[in-house]
Design a protein around this motif. Structure first.
Motif, mmCIF file in Angstrom:
data_model
loop_
_atom_site.group_PDB
_atom_site.id
_atom_site.type_symbol
_atom_site.label_atom_id
_atom_site.label_comp_id
_atom_site.label_asym_id
_atom_site.label_seq_id
_atom_site.Cartn_x
_atom_site.Cartn_y
_atom_site.Cartn_z
ATOM 1 N N LEU A 25 33.066 51.421 12.111
ATOM 2 C CA LEU A 25 33.254 50.336 11.140
ATOM 3 C C LEU A 25 32.018 50.181 10.260
ATOM 4 N N LEU A 26 30.853 50.261 10.897
ATOM 5 C CA LEU A 26 29.609 50.192 10.140
ATOM 6 C C LEU A 26 29.486 51.388 9.197
ATOM 7 N N GLY A 27 29.885 52.567 9.697
ATOM 8 C CA GLY A 27 29.846 53.757 8.859
ATOM 9 C C GLY A 27 30.795 53.663 7.679
ATOM 10 N N ALA A 28 32.004 53.105 7.899
ATOM 11 C CA ALA A 28 32.957 52.942 6.804
ATOM 12 C C ALA A 28 32.430 51.967 5.762
ATOM 13 N N LEU A 29 31.749 50.935 6.240
ATOM 14 C CA LEU A 29 31.178 49.950 5.311
ATOM 15 C C LEU A 29 30.093 50.578 4.450
ATOM 16 N N ARG A 30 29.273 51.450 5.064
ATOM 17 C CA ARG A 30 28.168 52.088 4.343
ATOM 18 C C ARG A 30 28.550 53.433 3.721
ATOM 19 N N ARG A 31 29.784 53.871 3.971
ATOM 20 C CA ARG A 31 30.228 55.182 3.530
ATOM 21 C C ARG A 31 29.332 56.282 4.085
ATOM 22 N N ASP A 32 28.953 56.104 5.345
ATOM 23 C CA ASP A 32 28.081 57.056 6.032
ATOM 24 C C ASP A 32 28.963 57.953 6.907
ATOM 25 N N GLU A 33 29.108 59.206 6.530
ATOM 26 C CA GLU A 33 30.013 60.108 7.244
ATOM 27 C C GLU A 33 29.556 60.380 8.673
ATOM 28 N N ARG A 34 28.248 60.392 8.909
ATOM 29 C CA ARG A 34 27.751 60.634 10.273
ATOM 30 C C ARG A 34 28.162 59.511 11.207
ATOM 31 N N LEU A 35 28.061 58.281 10.743
ATOM 32 C CA LEU A 35 28.471 57.153 11.581
ATOM 33 C C LEU A 35 29.991 57.133 11.756
ATOM 34 N N MET A 36 30.718 57.461 10.696
ATOM 35 C CA MET A 36 32.178 57.484 10.810
ATOM 36 C C MET A 36 32.641 58.565 11.778
ATOM 37 N N ALA A 37 31.876 59.663 11.874
ATOM 38 C CA ALA A 37 32.248 60.751 12.784
ATOM 39 C C ALA A 37 32.171 60.341 14.246
ATOM 40 N N VAL A 38 31.454 59.238 14.532
ATOM 41 C CA VAL A 38 31.377 58.731 15.908
ATOM 42 C C VAL A 38 32.764 58.337 16.410
ATOM 43 N N SER A 39 33.670 57.987 15.496
ATOM 44 C CA SER A 39 35.020 57.593 15.909
ATOM 45 C C SER A 39 35.712 58.724 16.665
ATOM 46 N N THR A 40 35.564 59.944 16.174
ATOM 47 C CA THR A 40 36.215 61.082 16.823
ATOM 48 C C THR A 40 35.606 61.365 18.194
ATOM 49 N N SER A 41 34.295 61.494 18.249
ATOM 50 C CA SER A 41 33.642 61.777 19.539
ATOM 51 C C SER A 41 33.836 60.617 20.502
ATOM 52 N N GLY A 42 33.784 59.378 19.995
ATOM 53 C CA GLY A 42 33.976 58.221 20.870
ATOM 54 C C GLY A 42 35.357 58.197 21.484
ATOM 55 N N ALA A 43 36.384 58.520 20.680
ATOM 56 C CA ALA A 43 37.756 58.531 21.193
ATOM 57 C C ALA A 43 37.933 59.604 22.264
ATOM 58 N N LEU A 44 37.356 60.781 22.040
ATOM 59 C CA LEU A 44 37.493 61.865 23.018
ATOM 60 C C LEU A 44 36.742 61.564 24.304
ATOM 61 N N VAL A 45 35.534 61.015 24.194
ATOM 62 C CA VAL A 45 34.757 60.678 25.393
ATOM 63 C C VAL A 45 35.448 59.571 26.185
ATOM 64 N N THR A 46 35.971 58.566 25.486
ATOM 65 C CA THR A 46 36.678 57.482 26.182
ATOM 66 C C THR A 46 37.884 58.024 26.924
ATOM 67 N N PHE A 47 38.629 58.928 26.296
ATOM 68 C CA PHE A 47 39.791 59.520 26.954
ATOM 69 C C PHE A 47 39.373 60.303 28.199
ATOM 70 N N LEU A 48 38.327 61.098 28.102
ATOM 71 C CA LEU A 48 37.877 61.882 29.258
ATOM 72 C C LEU A 48 37.440 60.977 30.406
ATOM 73 N N LEU A 49 36.742 59.896 30.091
ATOM 74 C CA LEU A 49 36.262 58.990 31.138
ATOM 75 C C LEU A 49 37.410 58.239 31.795
ATOM 76 N N VAL A 50 38.336 57.730 30.998
ATOM 77 C CA VAL A 50 39.496 57.034 31.580
ATOM 78 C C VAL A 50 40.346 58.015 32.375
ATOM 79 N N GLY A 51 40.485 59.255 31.864
ATOM 80 C CA GLY A 51 41.221 60.273 32.607
ATOM 81 C C GLY A 51 40.576 60.582 33.946
ATOM 82 N N LEU A 52 39.255 60.658 33.977
ATOM 83 C CA LEU A 52 38.535 60.887 35.227
ATOM 84 C C LEU A 52 38.749 59.720 36.190
#
Length: 667
Positions: A25-52
């Motif tokens: 959200l902060l990345g979208a507000l600042r138009r910072d692609e690096r911060l916005m890319a956290v959405s993808t890695s965050g979603a995958l890590v959350t899925f792996l942890l909940v799956g575990l």
């Protein structure tokens, strides 16, 4: 150690979900692609942890680790392995873990297949998904922790050697697949909700947005259709009451998102094709998941009693109510702020395909409101006045049933009308043969049967009208009347798969309507006392009670009655009906004996013995009842076929879209 690892993974998943919810959200507000890319890695890590974490809980069930409170309360060492695994979601804590797993699974799918989304929209969608996941992870960790050990509880040191067993009603194959299918539908609408909220945040809603939403709505709708159908059939054969739908509050809780999701599918189609109904489509995307959250609250709050619900303590219900208020209230507040600045989009005449879809949606939303009113009114009245009333099948049959009459009447017209401006006379002319065939066959079937109300003929005609209407649509699209059979066949094969999917869905609804009408009008029921060797007539067959026996299962004992079904003195089929006792819980269940003859069924359920040693037996003849669930299978097939269309496939490449208008901009 594995249990503690699962608990730790769940806590880490909360941290990952919070990062997924805030940083993009902060990345979208600042138009910072690096911060916005956290959405993808965050979603995958959350899925792996909940799956575990989920795998750790499943391991505890599979190994009968009764030092875990949740396992001790809901499992038994003698349970079949299948029910040890499905027992994970046969209780409140475990089912919430399944809910979470599916939620983060959908987030991971968006992260993987959302490469064609604008970076800002993808970041906002996954951030909203992260907030939903964070809320439910917090709920599980604080109020519904499935990893709590029994040590420290009174009388639990050392841990018990045996569990208390799973609720016997849930020890069935239907419950092995019903909750996952239902949750895939429930939670699947969270993606549509997140798309709606993300678009409102970003201020851009256009035809491309509708195209991105449609596959997710269709995927959720298909799974929810499967889950509802499976739940209906499970209740039919497992509970021993012989009913296929009881208008139970929890059944209604799954049916309401299905109605709203059906409306969403049609509305998104109009928005994609004509850039119209923007406000309506966004509202339905919010509403579908809001009703899913409401269903979660009803099942887990303890405010109602149902064979489908988990009786939970009020603190859990209050927590979910807060989640409900925050997400639904927040989404509708954002919608209220933005709706006024949404441009109206494409214009169309009332008689057009858009107009037909709008009428379709209005009926579906009003029907949803009727079901919602009948479900919530008794609870609200009791909370406000203390008075207890019940709203049963008569209300729902009248309120919902009569709303379906105009829907069935107009549904075949929609696909035959042109966009923007249609010709009702031309559409009616093309449907003339379908109308005549439907009405004639309905009357013939009614006369051939020789009994039942005249409305039965009209009901049968309504179901056939939907089927023949779907065939008429395909016939017209292929151009058989103009191009001839050979060329028409080639054109038919070349039609988009989404056209076949829509026709299958409409025809499937017609098959279900046929089943509902026929079984409601012509089923028969007998309750009688029978002795071994006695025969009774049912549905044109002779049902003979042969013998009784006592049998032992892995974790139950049952009294079984054997029946033979004969025609002209020749045995056509045999079946057993039984009453089981599960010693661990001392709970009885009824196992019905069901024999299918084509699409009809004989349903036999046994009761207690009388004082003179006879057995109480209930026998139903249910003509064409399998059409009810067969129609649902056809509708599901329609969803699958549509999803296989390349234009609707999630993650399919798209043409470069035109710049989307900012909210409030002139179009």
């Amino acid at each position: 150690m594995i249990v503690e690892l699962g608990h730790f993974a769940l806590a880490l998943a909360l941290v990952a979900a919070l990062l997924q919810a805030t940083v993009p959200l902060l990345g979208a507000l600042r138009r910072d692609e690096r911060l916005m890319a956290v959405s993808t890695s965050g979603a995958l890590v959350t899925f792996l942890l909940v799956g575990l974490s989920y795998a750790a809980l499943t391991w505890a069930y599979a190994t009968s680790d009764f030092s875990v409170l949740n396992v001790w309360e809901n499992s038994h060492s003698k349970m079949p392995d299948l029910y040890k695994i499905t027992g994970v979601w046969g209780n409140h804590e475990g089912s919430m873990m399944l809910w979470l797993l599916i939620l983060v699974f959908f987030s991971a799918l968006v992260a993987i297949f959302g490469g064609n989304l604008p970076a800002t929209l993808k970041a906002n969608v996954l951030a909203v998904q992260g907030w939903i996941a964070s809320a439910f992870l917090l709920f599980v960790l604080l109020t519904s922790n499935p990893f709590t050990r029994v040590l420290g509880l009174p009388g639990m040191n050392p841990p018990p050697a045996e569990g208390q067993d799973l609720n016997p009603v849930l020890q069935d194959f239907g419950l092995a697949i019903h909750p996952p299918l239902l949750y895939l539908g429930y939670v699947g609408f969270s993606v549509c909700f997140s798309f709606a909220v993300a678009a409102l945040i970003d201020g851009r809603i256009d035809a491309a947005w509708a195209r991105w939403v449609r596959p997710w709505a269709l995927l959720a709708w298909t799974f929810l259709t499967a889950g509802i159908a499976m739940g209906s059939y499970w209740a039919y054969y497992e509970l021993g009451w012989g009913g296929w739908w009881f208008w139970d509050p929890v059944e209604n809780a799954s049916f309401m998102p299905w109605l709203a999701g059906t409306a969403l599918l049609h509305s998104a189609l109009v928005m994609e094709k004509r850039q119209a109904l923007k406000i309506w489509t966004v509202l339905l995307a919010i509403l579908a998941f809001s009703l899913s959250l409401l269903g979660t609250f009803l099942v887990r709050s303890g405010v109602l009693t149902s064979v489908h619900s988990f009786a939970s303590d009020p603190s859990r219900g209050l927590f979910i109510l807060c989640i409900l208020a925050i997400f639904i209230g927040g989404a509708f507040a954002l919608f209220a702020l933005r709706a006024g600045s949404l441009a109206p989009g494409g214009l169309f005449q009332p008689v057009s395909r858009e107009g037909a879809l709008v009428l379709n949606n209005l009926i579906l939303v009003v029907a949803t409101g009727a079901v919602l009113t009948g479900t919530l009114y008794p609870m609200l009245l009791e909370a406000l006045t203390g008075d207890k009333i019940s709203v049963g099948a008569p209300f729902f049959n009248i309120a919902f049933g009569w709303l379906m009459v105009p829907l069935i009447a107009v549904l075949p017209f929609g696909p035959l009308l042109a966009w923007k401006r249609g010709d009702m006379v031309a559409a009616a002319s093309r449907l003339r043969l379908a109308f005549v065939l439907s009405l004639a066959l309905g009357i013939i079937i009614w006369i051939a049967r020789g009994d039942g109300p005249m409305l039965t003929a009209l009901g049968v005609a309504g179901g056939l009208w939907l089927i023949f209407g779907a065939l008429t649509d395909l016939w017209g699209r292929a151009g058989f009347a103009r191009a001839g059979f050979s060329n028409g066949s080639r054109r038919l094969i070349g039609l988009p798969r989404s056209a076949f999917g829509a026709a299958l869905a409409h025809a499937g609804l017609g098959v279900t309507v046929l089943g509902v009408v026929l079984v409601t009008s012509w089923e028969t029921e007998q309750v009688l006392e029978m002795s071994a060797g006695q025969t009774v007539e049912a549905g044109g067959y002779s049902v003979r009670f042969d013998r009784e026996s006592v049998r032992a299962g892995p974790n139950y004992v049952e009294d079984a009655a054997h029946f033979s079904i004969l025609t002209g003195g020749v045995v056509q089929a045999e079946t057993d009906s039984a009453k089981r006792i599960y010693p661990a819980r001392q709970m009885p269940t009824t196992e019905a004996g069901i024999v299918s003859f084509g699409l009809s069924q004989l349903y036999i359920s046994i009761g207690d013995k009388t004082e003179d040693g006879k057995l109480v037996v209930r026998i139903w003849w249910k003509p064409w009842i399998l059409c009810i669930w067969g129609g649902a299978l056809v509708m599901m097939a329609g969803g699958v076929v549509s999803l296989s269309d390349r234009r609707l496939r999630v993650g399919a490449p798209t043409r470069r879209p035109k710049a989307a208008p900012v909210l409030g901009a002139a179009e």
